[in-house]
Design a protein around this motif. Structure first.
Motif, PDB file in Angstrom:
ATOM      1  N   GLY A  26       0.800  -1.218   0.000  1.00  0.00           N
ATOM      2  CA  GLY A  26       0.000   0.000   0.000  1.00  0.00           C
ATOM      3  C   GLY A  26       0.825   1.255   0.000  1.00  0.00           C
ATOM      4  N   ARG A  27       2.146   1.147  -0.030  1.00  0.00           N
ATOM      5  CA  ARG A  27       3.006   2.330  -0.121  1.00  0.00           C
ATOM      6  C   ARG A  27       4.194   2.031  -1.032  1.00  0.00           C
ATOM      7  N   GLN A  28       4.810   3.074  -1.525  1.00  0.00           N
ATOM      8  CA  GLN A  28       5.920   2.906  -2.463  1.00  0.00           C
ATOM      9  C   GLN A  28       7.224   2.693  -1.701  1.00  0.00           C
ATOM     10  N   ILE A  29       7.894   1.580  -1.979  1.00  0.00           N
ATOM     11  CA  ILE A  29       9.223   1.293  -1.443  1.00  0.00           C
ATOM     12  C   ILE A  29      10.125   1.061  -2.640  1.00  0.00           C
ATOM     13  N   ASP A  30      11.137   1.921  -2.801  1.00  0.00           N
ATOM     14  CA  ASP A  30      11.943   1.899  -4.024  1.00  0.00           C
ATOM     15  C   ASP A  30      13.008   0.817  -4.039  1.00  0.00           C
ATOM     16  N   GLY A  31      13.318   0.257  -2.888  1.00  0.00           N
ATOM     17  CA  GLY A  31      14.324  -0.796  -2.869  1.00  0.00           C
ATOM     18  C   GLY A  31      14.433  -1.409  -1.492  1.00  0.00           C
ATOM     19  N   ILE A  32      15.003  -2.617  -1.424  1.00  0.00           N
ATOM     20  CA  ILE A  32      15.350  -3.238  -0.143  1.00  0.00           C
ATOM     21  C   ILE A  32      16.862  -3.134  -0.048  1.00  0.00           C
ATOM     22  N   TRP A  33      17.303  -2.220   0.790  1.00  0.00           N
ATOM     23  CA  TRP A  33      18.670  -1.725   0.682  1.00  0.00           C
ATOM     24  C   TRP A  33      19.682  -2.549   1.468  1.00  0.00           C
ATOM     25  N   SER A 123      17.994   3.438   6.895  1.00  0.00           N
ATOM     26  CA  SER A 123      17.896   2.928   8.264  1.00  0.00           C
ATOM     27  C   SER A 123      16.458   2.776   8.740  1.00  0.00           C
ATOM     28  N   ASP A 124      15.538   3.573   8.205  1.00  0.00           N
ATOM     29  CA  ASP A 124      14.136   3.517   8.637  1.00  0.00           C
ATOM     30  C   ASP A 124      13.300   2.507   7.859  1.00  0.00           C
ATOM     31  N   LEU A 125      13.892   1.848   6.866  1.00  0.00           N
ATOM     32  CA  LEU A 125      13.109   0.944   6.020  1.00  0.00           C
ATOM     33  C   LEU A 125      12.423  -0.174   6.810  1.00  0.00           C
ATOM     34  N   PRO A 126      13.114  -0.853   7.767  1.00  0.00           N
ATOM     35  CA  PRO A 126      12.397  -1.902   8.515  1.00  0.00           C
ATOM     36  C   PRO A 126      11.174  -1.378   9.254  1.00  0.00           C
ATOM     37  N   THR A 127      11.303  -0.177   9.868  1.00  0.00           N
ATOM     38  CA  THR A 127      10.166   0.396  10.589  1.00  0.00           C
ATOM     39  C   THR A 127       9.022   0.709   9.632  1.00  0.00           C
ATOM     40  N   ASP A 128       9.359   1.285   8.481  1.00  0.00           N
ATOM     41  CA  ASP A 128       8.326   1.597   7.490  1.00  0.00           C
ATOM     42  C   ASP A 128       7.630   0.331   7.006  1.00  0.00           C
TER      43      ASP A 128
END
Length: 654
Positions: A26-33, A123-128
């Motif tokens: 439901g949201r845009q995630i541009d990559g798994i970094w 760094s915030d990707l897991p929380t998002d």
């Protein structure tokens, strides 16, 4: 002399996140970094431990981005010593895709070299990710990749992701790349020795401020343990902290706290300690919604336990009704009310066949064949099953050694197809015997399971629902028979857990409620009794998981639309109670239903204003005396019903 520090950024999803993230989360995630630190002509990253390669020559290939992180005055020898110190902390067995990963390592390195940190979008990707329903549903699956599940705790998610095959494929691909060092993937490496299973308990290893910030954002209640490798009291209190994390942590959907361990001698631990003014170890800090509310210094196990309990009480206060003494309500059984009368099966089928012969079916050959097929299904499939399952031969022993046969899809599929044909061909006046066969069949657990798994467009309950609505709109003696039988069918349907859940899902719940609510006010007392029974059963289905959640301390998330529906049901039940002035059985079942709807409801605050506006308390109390609300002398007579009415009115109604 200063040296440039670079950050290499890779997309482990190979573009899949950009393409599919909005569809799945439901949201845009541009990559798994994935990130690496590049300095002194080397690329350093964390996966199977700390690994080093020539820049751009790792198994990840060319980086997606190269970011300039500034310069450092630290020499190569000092940095090498730092890495050797970190190897004992960043070991292969501690890796976790969300909590302790390559980005945790690069954040520590960047902090050591420059005093800065990696970009927040990394760094915030897991929380998002975990803030999305998709992320929450996959959290147990991800945990099971890296941690042995605690004894007795299932690792499967409570709610399956929307596309489990695709989700599993992405996860396996990302996890294999993330932890690989170019050799065998994490799936093929030998299991770590038990002594290195440092993340089997739900403790987050925090090594830098950004990771701690993300930890606080993802946990409403959080406990941080600031420790040191040279602190004897820390080693003494650490087993207590670990036990608390297992007892009070977030596991299998339970309300709990997040537990973090910050070793001030590792990574940027001292920076984090300085930020929170930690001057001695052990220090424990307690956070609610990201704000520190308490602090303990020293190894006081009793105080630590007390503060964890207080934190959880503040974060997840118990339902206010748990403080009330409600013996009459607690004595109510949560078992459904069932209608198990066995009719003469041959007579029922004969009536159906006569109705089929007398009905006006289209004259085409196809319809003629369909009519014959329906009669054959009734004769060769339905009747033998019903007789074998329910008909009791004369002089048969009460307890039979052989269990009765259960229905199979071979029986139920043609039966449902025949029901679809008859639902359109027969009038309401002649259709209710067919409903009664399904009412009886639903006493067989296998039938409920099969209907729950059958699409709503072709399951027998959905096929027969429209006729029930029609019968309520055109009241007559014959339509009354259909409504009564269908209500009894629905009562029996609630005995199946998966089918009860299906009935209470948004789309079907609306259709069932459209039959139930007007039936509560029907002029026929038997219809009202069946409707009150169904209302009780439905309320009991809601009550069971709520009682279990209170008993176990587990979190129970209910959709907001359940609250709106529950208010509709409360209003309908109170009105039905007000109108019921003669039948104690109906009053008993409706009052019990109201008790279940109100007690432990997460929407209880909304109910209070409604109950007050409906004057529910006065209407219930009125059942205890002769007058406006009850015709009988002295009010309702049965002692247990009087106690229940008094308790619901006095304790749950404002």
């Amino acid at each position: 002399m200063s040296t440039t520090v670079k950050l290499y950024v890779y997309d482990l999803s190979k573009g899949m996140a950009r393409q599919l993230s909005r569809q799945l989360t439901g949201r845009q995630i541009d990559g798994i970094w994935h990130t690496s630190v590049v300095i002194f002509g080397k690329e350093i990253f964390y996966g199977q431990g700390i690994n080093t390669t020539s820049p751009g020559r790792s198994h990840h290939g060319a980086p997606t981005q190269v970011l300039d992180m500034g310069e450092t005055s630290i020499d190569e020898e000092t940095f090498t010593e730092y890495l050797e110190e970190m190897r004992s902390h960043y070991t292969a067995d501690k890796y976790h895709l969300l909590e302790f990963n390559c980005n945790s390592f690069t954040n520590d390195c960047i902090g050591f070299l420059t005093g800065g940190s990696i970009p927040s979008y990394i760094s915030d990707l897991p929380t998002d990710f975990l803030s999305t329903p998709f992320g929450q549903s996959l959290r147990p699956t991800i945990d099971s990749m890296y941690r042995r599940p605690s004894p007795g705790v299932a690792a499967a998610p409570a709610n399956a992701p929307p596309n489990p095959e695709l989700a599993t494929s992405i996860l396996q691909s990302v996890a294999a790349q993330a932890q690989s060092n170019g050799g065998p993937s994490y799936q093929n490496r030998p299991p770590p020795l038990p002594a290195t299973q440092s993340l089997t308990s739900p403790i987050h290893a925090i090594t830098n401020p950004p990771a701690f910030s993300a930890f606080l954002k993802s946990h409403r209640a959080a406990v941080a343990f600031f420790t040191s490798q040279t602190c004897p009291p820390c080693r003494m209190i650490e087993p207590v902290f670990e036990r608390l994390s297992e007892e009070k942590g977030l596991q299998e959907g339970r309300n709990g706290a997040g537990f973090a361990k910050v070793d001030i001698d590792v990574g940027m631990g001292r920076n984090l300690a300085a930020e929170y003014s930690v001057r001695a170890t052990p220090t424990f800090m307690f956070f609610l919604d990201g704000k520190k509310i308490e602090e303990i210094r020293g190894a006081d196990a009793n105080e630590l336990r007390a503060q964890v309990d207080l934190l959880l009480f503040q974060a997840f206060p118990p339902h206010p009704h748990t403080k009330l003494s409600l013996p009459a309500i607690q004595a109510l059984e949560l078992k459904p009310i069932l209608f198990s009368q066995i009719p003469p099966i041959d007579t029922v089928i004969s009536k159906l066949n006569a109705s089929i012969d007398a009905s006006t079916w289209p004259a085409s050959a196809t319809q003629s064949q369909a009519q014959a097929q329906v009669k054959q299904t009734l004769a060769t499939t339905v009747t033998p099953y019903l007789k074998a399952r329910f008909a009791v031969p004369p002089n048969a022993p009460k307890a039979s050694a052989r269990p009765p046969p259960s229905a199979t899809p071979t029986i139920l599929t043609p039966w449902a197809q025949a029901t679809a044909s008859l639902a359109t061909a027969l009038s309401i006046e002649t259709l209710f015997p067919l409903v009664d066969t399904w009412r009886l069949a639903l006493l067989d657990p296998a039938v409920g399971v099969w209907i729950a798994a059958t699409p709503s467009s072709s399951d027998p309950i959905s096929l027969l629902l429209p006729q029930a609505n029609s019968a309520l709109q055109t009241p007559s003696k014959s339509s009354r028979n259909y409504v009564l039988t269908f209500l009894r069918l629905l009562c029996n349907a609630t005995s199946s857990v998966p089918l009860a859940q299906k009935l209470l899902q948004s789309s079907m719940r609306q259709d069932v409620t459209a039959v139930l609510v007007p039936s509560l006010l029907h002029e026929d007392v038997q219809v009202r009794t069946a409707a009150a029974s169904l209302a009780f059963n439905v309320a009991a289905v809601l009550q069971k998981p709520r009682v279990e959640a209170v008993r176990t301390g587990r979190r129970l998330d209910e959709p907001d639309d359940v609250g709106d529906w529950e208010m509709e049901m409360v209003s309908a039940v109170v009105e039905a109670l007000d109108r019921e002035k003669d039948n104690e059985e109906v009053v008993h079942r409706l009052t019990a239903c109201l008790a279940f709807l109100l007690r432990l409801s997460p929407f209880h605050e909304s109910h209070q204003d409604l109950l007050e506006a409906l004057q529910a308390r006065d209407k219930l109390k009125g059942k205890l005396v002769k007058g406006e609300h009850w015709n009988g002398e002295g009010g309702v007579g049965k002692k247990e019903v009087r106690k229940l009415i008094d308790e619901v009115a006095g304790r749950l109604c404002p």
